[in-house]
Design a protein around this motif. Structure first.
Motif, PDB file in Angstrom:
ATOM      1  N   ARG A  13     -49.197   3.455 -17.477  1.00  0.00           N
ATOM      2  CA  ARG A  13     -48.561   4.255 -16.421  1.00  0.00           C
ATOM      3  C   ARG A  13     -47.638   5.314 -17.011  1.00  0.00           C
ATOM      4  O   ARG A  13     -47.608   6.445 -16.560  1.00  0.00           O
ATOM      5  CB  ARG A  13     -47.788   3.346 -15.452  1.00  0.00           C
ATOM      6  N   ALA A  14     -46.913   4.960 -18.032  1.00  0.00           N
ATOM      7  CA  ALA A  14     -46.009   5.918 -18.683  1.00  0.00           C
ATOM      8  C   ALA A  14     -46.807   7.037 -19.365  1.00  0.00           C
ATOM      9  O   ALA A  14     -46.426   8.209 -19.317  1.00  0.00           O
ATOM     10  CB  ALA A  14     -45.120   5.200 -19.694  1.00  0.00           C
ATOM     11  N   LEU A  15     -47.899   6.676 -19.991  1.00  0.00           N
ATOM     12  CA  LEU A  15     -48.734   7.680 -20.655  1.00  0.00           C
ATOM     13  C   LEU A  15     -49.379   8.616 -19.636  1.00  0.00           C
ATOM     14  O   LEU A  15     -49.463   9.826 -19.844  1.00  0.00           O
ATOM     15  CB  LEU A  15     -49.821   6.981 -21.493  1.00  0.00           C
ATOM     16  N   ARG A  16     -49.799   8.064 -18.494  1.00  0.00           N
ATOM     17  CA  ARG A  16     -50.430   8.872 -17.459  1.00  0.00           C
ATOM     18  C   ARG A  16     -49.431   9.843 -16.826  1.00  0.00           C
ATOM     19  O   ARG A  16     -49.775  10.964 -16.480  1.00  0.00           O
ATOM     20  CB  ARG A  16     -51.049   7.974 -16.395  1.00  0.00           C
ATOM     21  N   SER A  17     -48.216   9.458 -16.690  1.00  0.00           N
ATOM     22  CA  SER A  17     -47.223  10.328 -16.068  1.00  0.00           C
ATOM     23  C   SER A  17     -46.584  11.294 -17.072  1.00  0.00           C
ATOM     24  O   SER A  17     -45.924  12.246 -16.670  1.00  0.00           O
ATOM     25  CB  SER A  17     -46.143   9.489 -15.389  1.00  0.00           C
ATOM     26  N   ASP A  18     -46.814  11.103 -18.359  1.00  0.00           N
ATOM     27  CA  ASP A  18     -46.250  11.992 -19.381  1.00  0.00           C
ATOM     28  C   ASP A  18     -47.079  13.277 -19.465  1.00  0.00           C
ATOM     29  O   ASP A  18     -48.283  13.244 -19.676  1.00  0.00           O
ATOM     30  CB  ASP A  18     -46.252  11.270 -20.736  1.00  0.00           C
ATOM     31  N   ARG A  19     -46.447  14.429 -19.283  1.00  0.00           N
ATOM     32  CA  ARG A  19     -47.137  15.723 -19.295  1.00  0.00           C
ATOM     33  C   ARG A  19     -46.928  16.499 -20.598  1.00  0.00           C
ATOM     34  O   ARG A  19     -47.374  17.623 -20.713  1.00  0.00           O
ATOM     35  CB  ARG A  19     -46.650  16.587 -18.120  1.00  0.00           C
ATOM     36  N   ALA A  20     -46.270  15.959 -21.547  1.00  0.00           N
ATOM     37  CA  ALA A  20     -46.052  16.635 -22.826  1.00  0.00           C
ATOM     38  C   ALA A  20     -47.387  16.756 -23.562  1.00  0.00           C
ATOM     39  O   ALA A  20     -48.153  15.809 -23.659  1.00  0.00           O
ATOM     40  CB  ALA A  20     -45.056  15.855 -23.665  1.00  0.00           C
ATOM     41  N   GLY A  21     -47.683  17.932 -24.045  1.00  0.00           N
ATOM     42  CA  GLY A  21     -48.911  18.158 -24.804  1.00  0.00           C
ATOM     43  C   GLY A  21     -50.096  18.603 -23.986  1.00  0.00           C
ATOM     44  O   GLY A  21     -51.169  18.856 -24.525  1.00  0.00           O
ATOM     45  N   VAL A  22     -49.952  18.717 -22.660  1.00  0.00           N
ATOM     46  CA  VAL A  22     -51.066  19.143 -21.816  1.00  0.00           C
ATOM     47  C   VAL A  22     -51.485  20.569 -22.168  1.00  0.00           C
ATOM     48  O   VAL A  22     -52.670  20.886 -22.265  1.00  0.00           O
ATOM     49  CB  VAL A  22     -50.696  19.038 -20.314  1.00  0.00           C
ATOM     50  N   GLY A  23     -50.500  21.436 -22.401  1.00  0.00           N
ATOM     51  CA  GLY A  23     -50.798  22.833 -22.760  1.00  0.00           C
ATOM     52  C   GLY A  23     -51.569  22.925 -24.067  1.00  0.00           C
ATOM     53  O   GLY A  23     -52.488  23.738 -24.207  1.00  0.00           O
ATOM     54  N   ALA A  24     -51.215  22.086 -25.033  1.00  0.00           N
ATOM     55  CA  ALA A  24     -51.915  22.093 -26.324  1.00  0.00           C
ATOM     56  C   ALA A  24     -53.364  21.646 -26.164  1.00  0.00           C
ATOM     57  O   ALA A  24     -54.274  22.205 -26.776  1.00  0.00           O
ATOM     58  CB  ALA A  24     -51.177  21.201 -27.318  1.00  0.00           C
ATOM     59  N   VAL A  25     -53.585  20.642 -25.329  1.00  0.00           N
ATOM     60  CA  VAL A  25     -54.952  20.164 -25.096  1.00  0.00           C
ATOM     61  C   VAL A  25     -55.773  21.243 -24.384  1.00  0.00           C
ATOM     62  O   VAL A  25     -56.922  21.511 -24.756  1.00  0.00           O
ATOM     63  CB  VAL A  25     -54.929  18.848 -24.293  1.00  0.00           C
ATOM     64  N   GLU A  26     -55.188  21.881 -23.365  1.00  0.00           N
ATOM     65  CA  GLU A  26     -55.904  22.952 -22.659  1.00  0.00           C
ATOM     66  C   GLU A  26     -56.223  24.109 -23.607  1.00  0.00           C
ATOM     67  O   GLU A  26     -57.319  24.672 -23.577  1.00  0.00           O
ATOM     68  CB  GLU A  26     -55.075  23.439 -21.474  1.00  0.00           C
ATOM     69  N   PHE A  27     -55.259  24.463 -24.454  1.00  0.00           N
ATOM     70  CA  PHE A  27     -55.496  25.545 -25.416  1.00  0.00           C
ATOM     71  C   PHE A  27     -56.625  25.175 -26.373  1.00  0.00           C
ATOM     72  O   PHE A  27     -57.486  26.003 -26.676  1.00  0.00           O
ATOM     73  CB  PHE A  27     -54.218  25.849 -26.199  1.00  0.00           C
ATOM     74  N   ALA A  28     -56.629  23.943 -26.847  1.00  0.00           N
ATOM     75  CA  ALA A  28     -57.673  23.498 -27.777  1.00  0.00           C
ATOM     76  C   ALA A  28     -59.053  23.538 -27.128  1.00  0.00           C
ATOM     77  O   ALA A  28     -60.058  23.761 -27.803  1.00  0.00           O
ATOM     78  CB  ALA A  28     -57.369  22.089 -28.273  1.00  0.00           C
ATOM     79  N   LEU A  29     -59.129  23.341 -25.823  1.00  0.00           N
ATOM     80  CA  LEU A  29     -60.415  23.387 -25.131  1.00  0.00           C
ATOM     81  C   LEU A  29     -60.861  24.821 -24.834  1.00  0.00           C
ATOM     82  O   LEU A  29     -62.047  25.127 -24.888  1.00  0.00           O
ATOM     83  CB  LEU A  29     -60.336  22.587 -23.826  1.00  0.00           C
ATOM     84  N   ILE A  30     -59.913  25.717 -24.523  1.00  0.00           N
ATOM     85  CA  ILE A  30     -60.252  27.072 -24.092  1.00  0.00           C
ATOM     86  C   ILE A  30     -60.304  28.066 -25.250  1.00  0.00           C
ATOM     87  O   ILE A  30     -61.088  29.022 -25.224  1.00  0.00           O
ATOM     88  CB  ILE A  30     -59.256  27.536 -23.013  1.00  0.00           C
TER      89      ILE A  30
END
Length: 190
Positions: A13-30
């Motif tokens: 639950r803590a990992l699912r609610s943690d938003r740190a690093g979302v931008g890095a993952v999106e950048f790595a995909l795009i």
């Protein structure tokens, strides 16, 4: 065991609610898609510029040849340098030049009166029928046709790949022009 599952559940639950690093993952995909699009647009724009320069070179060569009543092989040979100069700043080694004098008879059929190509051979036999655009097949006239061929090597597409056919684009430009002086342009030693 229940304590272990409860601890694991809390961590998930803590990992699912943690938003740190979302931008890095999106950048790595795009990012790879955007880089490929950028490189592709660069390749297309350079190839279009080379194609435009090749068309300008063909028209310049035809324009120069049609300004005289008589030409020679050495004069036609200098047209390779003219074409290469027009292609500047792009690479122009390997450009192939063909120049043909075409007499159109009373029935509108074009026949080669002389022809020359950059290796000092005759690409078309004297008297051979030449295909012409319908608008240019005017009876009892004369045309000079220039044909330029060039293989443009792509810069950025997989530079280490040797067996890929998409690394070179074959470009060809043909230009027809009427003589400016007299009734025809002759080649004295073709």
């Amino acid at each position: 065991m229940a304590g272990l599952l409860a601890g694991l559940n809390r961590r998930v639950r803590a990992l699912r609610s943690d938003r740190a690093g979302v931008g890095a993952v999106e950048f790595a995909l795009i990012a790879p898609v955007l880089i490929v699009l950028y490189m592709g647009s660069l390749e297309v724009s350079v190839a279009m510029s080379v194609n435009k320069k090749l068309a300008r070179a063909a028209s310049t060569v035809a324009d120069l040849v049609t300004q005289d009543e008589t030409v020679t092989k050495s004069y036609l040979g200098s047209m390779v340098n003219v074409a290469q100069s027009v292609m500047t700043p792009f690479r122009s080694d390997g450009i192939k030049v063909r120049i043909t004098g075409i007499a159109i008879d009373a029935s509108g059929v074009g026949k080669a009166t002389w022809s020359w190509q950059d290796d000092n051979t005759r690409p078309y036999a004297t008297g051979s029928q030449q295909a012409l655009p319908a608008d240019l097949a005017i009876p009892n006239t004369f045309l000079v046709r220039t044909e330029l061929n060039f293989d443009h090597d792509l810069l950025l597409v997989m530079p280490g790949a040797v067996d890929i056919d998409l690394r070179t684009i074959h470009m060809q430009k043909t230009y027809h022009l009427r003589q400016r002086v007299g009734d025809s342009v002759t080649c004295s030693d073709c």
